[in-house]
Design a protein around this motif. Structure first.
Motif, PDB file in Angstrom:
ATOM      1  N   ALA A  75       0.488  -1.477  -0.093  1.00 51.11           N
ATOM      2  CA  ALA A  75       0.086   0.180  -0.191  1.00 51.11           C
ATOM      3  C   ALA A  75       1.087   1.358   0.072  1.00 51.11           C
ATOM      4  O   ALA A  75       1.172   2.266  -0.938  1.00 51.11           O
ATOM      5  N   PHE A  76       2.327   0.770   0.892  1.00 52.98           N
ATOM      6  CA  PHE A  76       2.726   2.745   0.571  1.00 52.98           C
ATOM      7  C   PHE A  76       3.321   2.162  -0.641  1.00 52.98           C
ATOM      8  O   PHE A  76       3.897   3.403  -0.873  1.00 52.98           O
ATOM      9  N   ASP A  77       4.009   1.668  -1.385  1.00 53.46           N
ATOM     10  CA  ASP A  77       4.589   1.860  -2.127  1.00 53.46           C
ATOM     11  C   ASP A  77       3.772   2.156  -3.435  1.00 53.46           C
ATOM     12  O   ASP A  77       4.079   2.754  -4.033  1.00 53.46           O
ATOM     13  N   VAL A  78       2.326   1.509  -3.653  1.00 54.26           N
ATOM     14  CA  VAL A  78       1.394   2.409  -4.042  1.00 54.26           C
ATOM     15  C   VAL A  78       1.162   4.441  -4.087  1.00 54.26           C
ATOM     16  O   VAL A  78       1.222   4.968  -5.111  1.00 54.26           O
ATOM     17  N   LEU A  79       1.073   4.434  -2.993  1.00 55.90           N
ATOM     18  CA  LEU A  79       1.198   5.950  -1.894  1.00 55.90           C
ATOM     19  C   LEU A  79       2.241   6.635  -2.703  1.00 55.90           C
ATOM     20  O   LEU A  79       2.255   7.154  -3.119  1.00 55.90           O
ATOM     21  N   ARG A  80       3.843   5.874  -2.491  1.00 54.18           N
ATOM     22  CA  ARG A  80       4.539   6.613  -2.778  1.00 54.18           C
ATOM     23  C   ARG A  80       4.413   6.712  -4.423  1.00 54.18           C
ATOM     24  O   ARG A  80       6.008   7.882  -4.574  1.00 54.18           O
ATOM     25  N   LYS A  81       4.196   5.977  -5.276  1.00 59.67           N
ATOM     26  CA  LYS A  81       4.033   5.792  -6.859  1.00 59.67           C
ATOM     27  C   LYS A  81       3.892   7.084  -7.372  1.00 59.67           C
ATOM     28  O   LYS A  81       3.629   7.970  -8.186  1.00 59.67           O
TER      29      LYS A  81
END
Lengths: 181, 484
Positions: A75-81
């Motif tokens: 989820a944090f990867d998605v937010l970072r992207k």
């Protein structure tokens, strides 16, 4: 032979984990992704696909913590992207929220449980996360520590501060809008 | 310790390790400020529990199918726990030394095994040596003729059919656990006859007498099928999934204080009873106010394959519903057919408020026969075994007002009774004692010794003169009277 055996193990593990944690993980991912259920579903799908690649023997011991950890990171990867992640800056998070209770929500007949979960929204991001993991996802302190990378002591402290803050907020709200018997 | 210490919250949430929990309990007992703080934390925690949204979203059909299909390509075994603390490499020659030690250990074990194999003349070794191998590498049978096995009659202890009669102890009236804080509801069965019955079941075998045949495991018998579970005192969930118990709040009111002496100088004026309602006037039963409710599920001490479920409803003792003895409210316990095969109500009781408190409680105990064996302890999400509803109830917390709580889920997380909190253990011991007194069937390993064990574990280092100490002495006396 061994590969087939591992595949069976992994298949069983994924099926069991899906039955047990599918909805909880979607809710958890959605809470991290600002309520975006569709994106949360994608994250959870990725999480379970990663479970296929993990060693069933190693993961089985604490599959719950494993799933929450991977789901959180994804989820944090998605937010970072999307460059929407601002970890640790509670002030910004707080500023963007309205601290005053919604007038339509603060009528005398308002239910306590709804109120208290609305007040949870006013806590800092990490306090919210430990509260949700504890009360919605029924995680122990140990699981929460494993999923969030915090120590068990930190989890306890965050939980303590969050509950104290909720009590203060609730008292403040009740004093401003006393409940009519 | 400061009452605002994080450990108090940890204790309230049941996350404190057992040793610290004991210390914390002692500290709270001696600190009124901490007690008030604990009550406040528990109120918030209860509200969070009750109001926690239940996740319902599911993956789409396509996503689910993709997840359940194994991915193509080589499997990579990686723990993928990026937040796990990294293991530091040991400096110097430690890794080299560890490697040498491992090689030495492997060589030593291998050498020992080789020498043992050479010098041992056991039958297994001989047979392997005689077993040849054909050209294809398949094992061929030994040339030694095979001797057919004969079934040797095993000497077993004769089965004694009759039940050893109870010792001719005068069946004294069974002591009621009056001193205990919770009094189990007695059954209609006469107690006197049951004391003798209880003394028969767990009677130890004498040295000279043949070994008595142990009773069949109730777990096996009860889980063999719904019909047998039914026959042994359990209600089959497939036939009757909803259990109903009745709460009469009038019974939770504390008894009026008796005034010593013959007469008072100024006796209190008698309050006239309320006038009976007119024939055409409709009387409305007031709603039952509930402050909080909870369930706990753990393994059953006398039958590890079964589960014990405690349902606790806390209600204000002084409320409109408790003014009339005619007011009765049903509590529906709907068992999940997938998780529960059978159940039985062990006990239900009203607990009057303690001194200084206005909160009474209604406690019900169920023994559950799980459907599909024991719960995997690792699955901490638990599974729902029952849903509890109270029609005609409204929920009103003491500090923060009304809240919506239409149903309560009982989750079985595979908890063991050994890890349960002391109040759960102590009440379990009382329930077990009640079962012994009533002479219920299908009691597994339940006897006075187990009741004492539970009560002593719950007592901990509390004073022997307290309520729990009194209960322990009562059970000891009952045990002595039954001659076990």
């Amino acid at each position: 032979m061994s590969g087939q055996h591992e595949n069976n193990d992994a298949s069983m593990l994924v099926k069991e984990a899906l039955d047990l944690y599918e909805s909880s993980l979607i809710a958890y991912a959605a809470s991290l992704l600002n309520g975006d259920i569709d994106r949360a579903r994608d994250v959870v799908q990725d999480t379970f696909l990663k479970l296929w690649l993990a060693d069933p023997e190693k993961v089985r011991e604490n599959v719950k913590a494993w799933l929450y950890t991977v789901c959180r990171n994804r989820a944090f990867d998605v937010l970072r992207k999307e460059q929407r992640l601002d970890l640790g800056n509670d002030e910004i998070i707080t500023e963007h929220r309205d601290w005053r209770p919604d007038p339509s929500q603060s009528s005398d007949t308002h239910e306590l449980c709804d109120r208290i979960w609305q007040l949870v929204e006013h806590l800092s991001a990490n306090q919210q996360e430990v509260l949700r993991l504890k009360y919605i996802h029924d995680c122990s302190y140990k699981d929460i520590a494993a999923a969030t990378g915090l120590s068990v002591g930190n989890v306890g402290f965050l939980m303590h501060v969050a509950i104290r803050k909720l009590r203060d907020l609730l008292s403040k709200e009740l004093s401003e809008h006393p409940h009519a018997p | 310790m400061n009452p605002d210490h994080p450990d108090l919250t940890t204790y309230a949430l049941g996350e404190l390790p057992p040793g610290q929990e004991r210390e914390m309990r002692a500290w709270i007992a001696s600190n009124p400020e901490a007690q008030a703080e604990l009550a406040g934390i528990e109120q918030i925690s209860d509200s969070l529990h009750h109001g926690a949204p239940v996740p319902v979203e599911k993956l789409t059909v396509q996503q689910r199918q993709a997840v359940l299909t194994p991915p193509k390509g080589p499997r990579i075994h990686t723990p993928m726990m990026p937040r796990q603390p990294l293991v530091r490499r040991q400096p110097g020659f430690a890794p080299f030394f560890a490697g040498v030690m491992k090689i030495a250990a492997v060589l030593a074990v291998g050498g020992a095994a080789f020498l043992l194999g050479r010098h041992s003349g056991g039958p297994a070794h001989t047979d392997i040596a005689r077993t040849g191998m054909d050209a294809q590498g398949a094992l061929t049978p030994s040339a030694r003729p095979m001797v057919p096995l004969k079934s040797t009659p095993v000497k077993t202890a004769p089965v004694v059919a009759e039940v050893v009669p109870a010792a001719p102890v005068a069946p004294a009236p069974a002591p009621k656990p009056a001193a205990a804080p919770v009094v189990t509801t007695p059954a209609a069965t006469p107690v006197v006859a049951k004391v003798a019955a209880a003394s028969e079941a767990p009677k130890p075998a004498a040295a000279a007498t043949p070994a008595p045949v142990p009773a069949p495991s109730p777990a096996v018998a009860a889980t063999a099928g719904s019909a047998s579970a039914d026959a042994r005192g359990y209600t089959a969930v497939s036939r009757e999934p909803v259990a109903r118990i009745t709460i009469r709040p009038h019974e939770t009111r504390p008894a009026p204080v008796k005034i010593k002496g013959d007469a008072l100088a100024s006796p209190p004026a008698k309050v006239p009873p309320p006038p009976p309602p007119a024939a055409n006037e409709k009387t409305r039963t007031p709603d039952l106010a509930i402050q909080s409710w909870k369930t706990e599920v753990a393994t059953c001490p006398w039958n590890p394959a079964h589960r014990l479920m405690r349902v606790v409803l806390q209600l204000p003792a002084d409320q409109p519903a408790s003014t009339s003895p005619a007011n009765a409210y049903g509590v529906q316990v709907s068992f999940d057919k997938l998780a529960v095969r059978g159940y039985r109500l062990l006990s239900q009781t009203h607990v009057a408020p303690q001194a200084g408190s206005s909160t009474a409680a209604h406690v019900a105990w169920y023994e559950i026969v799980p459907n599909g064996g024991t719960v995997d302890v690792n699955r901490e999400a638990g599974r729902i075994v029952a849903t509890i509803t109270v029609p005609g109830a409204r929920f009103n917390s003491q500090t923060v007002g009304p809240f919506d709580s239409s149903k309560l889920l009982a989750l079985d997380r595979g908890s063991k009774w050994e890890n349960a909190r002391e109040d759960f253990l102590f009440e379990t011991s009382i329930v077990g004692f009640g079962l012994l007194l009533r002479g219920e069937e299908n009691l597994g390993t339940l006897n006075h010794e187990l009741v004492l064990k539970l009560a002593r574990q719950a007592q901990g280092d509390k004073e022997l003169d307290g309520e729990r100490g009194k209960f322990i002495r009562l059970v000891q006396e009952a045990k002595r009277m039954t001659g076990i």
